[in-house]
Design an enzyme around this catalytic site. Structure first.
Site: not given
Length: 354
Positions: A41, A161, A50, A86, A37
């Site tokens: 972040r 998930y 972003r 991701d 990460r």
């Protein structure tokens, strides 16, 4: 120079990097450092680019992916870049209705609960993710001798998930399928293994120098269950990319009891979280593997002297390893001071310079 030639030049230039040498368990000029990460972040420049762009959208814009991937390399001087994406991107690419909700994580509109649901998990084709191929090509041209790490989510984590419909603390629906319908479970993770392998192949063929398989939630399982229900699918993924000759890294959280099994799955480098010292981790993993890790990410909130003391503990525990890549024991926390990461990279390089 053609895009393909640039990719090949970047790959060749990265071959003798400290990171790839450590992965191959060769002598290194210093212990290489990168952070999970790290691409975003904690960086203000990441938040700026972003701004107003949903997470999944940002993963599908090659210029933005390139910029975000490069930001920590520029700022921190890390020894490897991690491709900005991701773990659910390949699922989105094959048509699964999902979104990444801020503060929550991936949310699946229609969870996978029955055999009929498997029909929605078709094979991933490179044409499904042209933005990945384009971004990797742009990055390898920019990075030169700095390796690019591609990555994907491991079948167990992706399955959890899909079954739960989003993040979970207890994985009750996932475990209910594992124990209650093991045949459906095996078919699900086998199909996810094919999708994951295809996603890694796209990145490697575009120029990634290494790949990491993230099994973020595998620590929820007992070793016997991991061996029976998870290891075969992870091994299938890692074996599918073995022929490319790039290092394969494998990491999970809370996996201290699974380290030997994760090594068995076929990784060249086993990632270790902060709960197990590296000198104990090497005993569990066994010979023939490099290790990656494993400073507790929360340590970075302490004063510099304390960070350095804890870093020395990690480096001391790593002294006998065949190969060591310094990393945190999990991802960079969003409120981490970026300067603390920059200082940490410099400190590890200075302390391990040969």
């Amino acid at each position: 120079m053609s895009e393909r030639s640039q990719q090949q030049t970047g790959r060749t230039a990265a071959h003798d990097s400290a990171f790839l040498k450590a992965c191959r368990r060769e002598a290194v000029p210093h212990t290489p450092v990168w952070f999970m990460r790290q691409a975003g972040r904690s960086l203000p420049e990441y938040r700026k680019v972003r701004e107003g762009i949903p997470m999944l959208d940002s993963c599908m814009r090659p210029e933005l992916v390139t910029e975000i991937t490069l930001q920590p390399v520029r700022r921190h001087g890390v020894d490897a870049a991690i491709f900005y994406s991701d773990i659910v991107v390949p699922l989105k690419a094959i048509g699964i209705d999902l979104d990444i909700k801020p503060g929550v994580g991936p949310v699946i509109a229609e969870p996978v609960r029955t055999r009929a649901d498997l029909d929605r998990l078709r094979t991933l084709d490179p044409s499904d993710v042209p933005y990945v191929t384009e971004a990797v090509g742009m990055l390898t041209a920019e990075l030169g001798s700095t390796p690019l790490i591609g990555f994907a989510g491991a079948p167990f984590t992706l399955a959890s998930y899909l079954i739960e419909g989003g993040p979970s603390r207890s994985y009750e629906r996932t475990k209910a399928m594992i124990y209650g319908d093991p045949e459906l479970w095996r078919d699900l993770v086998d199909r996810l293994a094919d999708i994951t392998a295809a996603f890694l192949r796209v990145q490697i063929e575009a120029g990634a120098s290494a790949v990491q398989l993230f099994d973020s939630w595998a620590g929820a399982l007992a070793p016997a269950d991991y061996r029976q229900y998870v290891l075969p699918a992870s091994a299938k993924v890692l074996d599918a990319v073995a022929g490319y000759g790039v290092p394969r890294l494998h990491f999970g959280v809370g996996t201290g009891e699974l380290l030997g099994l994760m090594g068995e799955a076929g990784a060249d480098v086993v990632g270790v979280d902060w709960r197990v010292p590296l000198d104990e981790a090497v005993r569990r993993v066994g010979p023939g593997k490099a290790l990656q890790g494993n400073l507790d990410p929360a340590v970075l909130f302490a004063p510099t002297e304390a960070v350095e003391a804890k870093t020395r503990e990690v480096l001391d525990a790593a002294r006998g390893l065949e190969g060591h890549v310094f990393n945190l024991g999990h991802g960079v926390m969003p409120n981490t001071d970026p300067d603390a990461l920059t200082r940490l990279v410099a400190y590890v390089h200075e302390q391990t310079s040969r």
